[in-house]
Design a protein around this motif. Structure first.
Motif, mmCIF file in Angstrom:
data_model
loop_
_atom_site.group_PDB
_atom_site.id
_atom_site.type_symbol
_atom_site.label_atom_id
_atom_site.label_comp_id
_atom_site.label_asym_id
_atom_site.label_seq_id
_atom_site.Cartn_x
_atom_site.Cartn_y
_atom_site.Cartn_z
ATOM 1 N N UNK A 139 -17.773 -24.723 -54.984
ATOM 2 C CA UNK A 139 -19.303 -24.996 -55.345
ATOM 3 C C UNK A 139 -19.783 -26.020 -54.209
ATOM 4 N N UNK A 140 -18.597 -27.071 -54.009
ATOM 5 C CA UNK A 140 -18.987 -27.975 -52.739
ATOM 6 C C UNK A 140 -19.396 -27.261 -51.494
ATOM 7 N N UNK A 141 -18.567 -26.255 -51.344
ATOM 8 C CA UNK A 141 -18.959 -25.506 -49.870
ATOM 9 C C UNK A 141 -20.213 -24.592 -49.904
ATOM 10 N N UNK A 142 -20.678 -24.379 -51.030
ATOM 11 C CA UNK A 142 -21.971 -23.757 -51.278
ATOM 12 C C UNK A 142 -23.051 -24.959 -50.713
ATOM 13 N N UNK A 143 -22.916 -26.220 -51.300
ATOM 14 C CA UNK A 143 -23.835 -27.161 -51.249
ATOM 15 C C UNK A 143 -23.858 -27.489 -49.478
ATOM 16 N N UNK A 144 -22.618 -27.680 -49.004
ATOM 17 C CA UNK A 144 -22.516 -27.673 -47.658
ATOM 18 C C UNK A 144 -23.271 -26.778 -46.751
ATOM 19 N N UNK A 145 -23.091 -25.697 -46.998
ATOM 20 C CA UNK A 145 -23.692 -24.549 -46.436
ATOM 21 C C UNK A 145 -25.205 -24.323 -46.603
ATOM 22 N N UNK A 158 -14.302 -36.442 -59.154
ATOM 23 C CA UNK A 158 -14.643 -35.044 -59.332
ATOM 24 C C UNK A 158 -13.195 -34.405 -59.152
ATOM 25 N N UNK A 159 -12.331 -34.244 -60.325
ATOM 26 C CA UNK A 159 -10.902 -34.108 -60.116
ATOM 27 C C UNK A 159 -10.387 -32.581 -59.651
ATOM 28 N N UNK A 160 -11.390 -31.422 -59.557
ATOM 29 C CA UNK A 160 -11.015 -30.135 -59.371
ATOM 30 C C UNK A 160 -11.361 -30.055 -57.996
ATOM 31 N N UNK A 161 -12.138 -30.940 -57.201
ATOM 32 C CA UNK A 161 -12.336 -30.817 -55.799
ATOM 33 C C UNK A 161 -11.106 -31.206 -54.946
ATOM 34 N N UNK A 162 -10.692 -30.190 -54.250
ATOM 35 C CA UNK A 162 -9.520 -30.177 -53.248
ATOM 36 C C UNK A 162 -9.561 -29.653 -52.042
ATOM 37 N N UNK A 163 -9.730 -28.404 -51.937
ATOM 38 C CA UNK A 163 -9.464 -27.621 -50.661
ATOM 39 C C UNK A 163 -10.467 -28.187 -49.812
ATOM 40 N N UNK A 168 -14.633 -29.293 -43.332
ATOM 41 C CA UNK A 168 -14.322 -28.837 -42.003
ATOM 42 C C UNK A 168 -15.804 -28.410 -41.733
ATOM 43 N N UNK A 169 -16.478 -27.441 -42.696
ATOM 44 C CA UNK A 169 -17.827 -26.975 -42.208
ATOM 45 C C UNK A 169 -18.772 -28.218 -41.943
ATOM 46 N N UNK A 170 -18.773 -29.279 -43.000
ATOM 47 C CA UNK A 170 -19.636 -30.402 -42.451
ATOM 48 C C UNK A 170 -19.462 -30.947 -41.267
ATOM 49 N N UNK A 194 -9.453 -33.730 -41.286
ATOM 50 C CA UNK A 194 -10.126 -32.591 -41.031
ATOM 51 C C UNK A 194 -11.393 -32.756 -40.561
ATOM 52 N N UNK A 195 -12.183 -33.646 -40.829
ATOM 53 C CA UNK A 195 -13.494 -33.764 -40.795
ATOM 54 C C UNK A 195 -13.884 -33.763 -39.142
ATOM 55 N N UNK A 196 -13.040 -33.798 -38.211
ATOM 56 C CA UNK A 196 -13.019 -33.671 -36.648
ATOM 57 C C UNK A 196 -14.114 -34.367 -36.156
ATOM 58 N N UNK A 197 -15.075 -33.433 -35.483
ATOM 59 C CA UNK A 197 -16.136 -34.014 -34.855
ATOM 60 C C UNK A 197 -17.463 -34.830 -35.657
#
Length: 473
Positions: A139-145, A158-163, A168-170, A194-197
């Motif tokens: 769900x968080x990936x859908x927000x990011x995208x 948010x205890x189920x948010x992990x991977x 990485x996308x953000x 992994x947040x990188x740049x």
């Protein structure tokens, strides 16, 4: 009323901050009702709004320019009726086109499919998700995208948010300026590397582990594994506000590496960071000349010679005193340091040097058993000090309080769990300094009748409602 120009009425409404006043004003005339509706840009929705979906349609019609909305269901029970759910969020996304700031707290009926509707808010820039038990990384990936203008993201409990594909996308997009991750059990400090740049544009970052004690068994740094891509090669030169709390960085440096990379840092909070050393603070002071606020919360660690003391010493205070000439706010909290110990890492001389070298306006000392009346003498000569808070500083007596009465700019004084002084010492400070605010909590030798009227605002409690010297993480 009809002859008053619209611009003047709008200015009157803008100056009212009380919701009760705004509601009363809108009942005076239809013009004021319409203007108040047009100008209102923020609302708070809690347990009392039911049915919430129908109410949202009415609220968005009444206030068409809403930019900031908070849903908070803390303390919710089934007797309150239905919470905001996925369908309600879908309806809301279709009738609030100007939304830029959204907070969802304790929303138990919103899951990943509900988060997908956030992409419908085309102007959404800031999202806070606090205790949403059903959402996951997908769900968080859908927000990011989907949220193309996202610049601030806060995740709390948010205890189920992990991977962390979403992170990485953000990072690749590079749009985030604020990232806060607190009490998310499945997110490690090493995941955040992994947040990188994305670190290049980040201005505010906070990471905190849940619980009262540091997790010394934090997952090992994956970059230490053979054939793993090195993850510390990134820049964070835009970072101005940094908070790290209850993390272990003893064997692997982890997020402690940020202290050696920041150059624009203004506000720093390090709360019970295991593995923190003087050379981290020395390097930080050399790189960051714009530091204005530092909060250190420390607990003793087992060191050489079987001596319990904090990992930081006067070397850190000396470095800050010599190089941080813009430091205005300093908080130092010791937890679980026994008054009878011969040392705790810092000395009173080190504290005095910092106070005398920097333009400190706000000073907080808690559990500082090294601090006594001699230290108060240095505080009394601090030319810029306006606010002082002492908590569990057991060696400060009436003599120290009399010295404090000479502090030239002191207007706010807070005293908690300090038993070394009496009514006489406190009232002498209050009379001499004409205090704006005086807060007394848990000081057994100070009575209410002695401090009533001693400042423009007086708050008094016989007991302090909190764990002894635990800090304010």
């Amino acid at each position: 009323m009809d002859d008053i120009p619209e611009a003047l009425l709008a200015e009157i409404v803008k100056r009212l901050t009380s919701l009760c006043d705004l509601k009363s004003l809108s009942l005076v005339s239809k013009r004021l009702y319409a203007i108040e509706g047009e100008l209102r840009d923020a609302i708070y929705i809690g347990c009392g709004v039911n049915p919430v979906t129908g109410a949202l349609v009415s609220l968005c019609s009444r206030f068409p320019n809403l930019c900031k909305v908070e849903f908070n269901y803390s303390g919710w029970t089934h007797n309150h009726g239905m919470q905001l759910d996925n369908h309600g969020l879908e309806v809301f996304s279709s009738c609030c086109p100007s939304l830029t700031d959204l907070t969802l707290s304790f929303c138990s009926y919103i899951d990943d499919s509900g988060l997908g509707f956030l992409a419908c808010f085309k102007k959404l820039m800031s999202v806070r998700l606090n205790t949403l038990p059903a959402i996951t990384s997908f769900g968080l990936l859908s927000v990011a995208v989907g949220c193309k203008n996202l610049s601030a993201l806060q995740l709390i409990a948010c205890k189920k948010v992990g991977i962390v594909e979403w992170l990485e996308y953000l990072g690749r997009v590079g749009s985030l300026e604020e990232l806060v991750v607190k009490h998310c059990e499945m997110i490690s400090q090493f995941d955040l590397l992994k947040f990188g740049s994305g670190w290049m544009t980040l201005q505010k970052f906070e990471f905190q582990i849940n619980g009262l004690f540091i997790n010394l068994y934090d997952p090992r740094d994956p970059s230490c594994m053979a054939h793993y891509q090195y993850r510390y090669d990134f820049s964070c030169e835009s970072l101005e506000d940094l908070t790290l709390a209850r993390i272990a960085t003893e064997k692997e440096i982890g997020l402690r590496c940020l202290l050696r990379k920041c150059k624009a840092l203004k506000n720093l909070s390090l709360h019970y960071v295991h593995g923190l050393h003087d050379n981290d603070i020395v390097t930080l002071s050399q790189n960051c000349n714009n530091l204005t606020s530092i909060s250190l919360q420390l607990t003793p660690q087992f060191n050489e010679g079987s001596v319990f003391r904090t990992s930081l010493t006067d070397d850190s205070l000396k470095a800050l005193a010599l190089r941080c000439h813009m430091l205005q706010s300093f908080e130092l909290i010791f937890w679980a340091c026994d008054p009878d110990w011969p040392e705790i890492g810092f000395t009173q001389e080190g504290l005095v040097m910092l106070i005398q070298s920097c333009p400190i306006r706000d000073l907080v000392l808690s559990g500082a058993h090294i601090f006594d009346d001699e230290g108060m003498k240095a505080v009394s000569s601090a030319q810029f000090l306006e606010s002082l808070e002492l908590m569990h500083c057991v060696k400060v007596t009436n003599a120290g309080m009399r010295l404090l009465s000479r502090c030239p700019r002191l207007i706010n004084l807070t005293l908690r769990q300090c038993d070394g002084f009496t009514d006489a010492g406190v009232t002498e400070v209050a009379r001499a300094r004409n205090l704006e605010s005086l807060i007394i909590e848990g000081c057994s030798r100070v009575a209410l009748n002695a401090v009533q009227g001693a400042a423009k605002s007086v708050h008094y409690k016989e007991d302090y409602p909190g764990l002894l010297n635990l800090g304010r993480v």
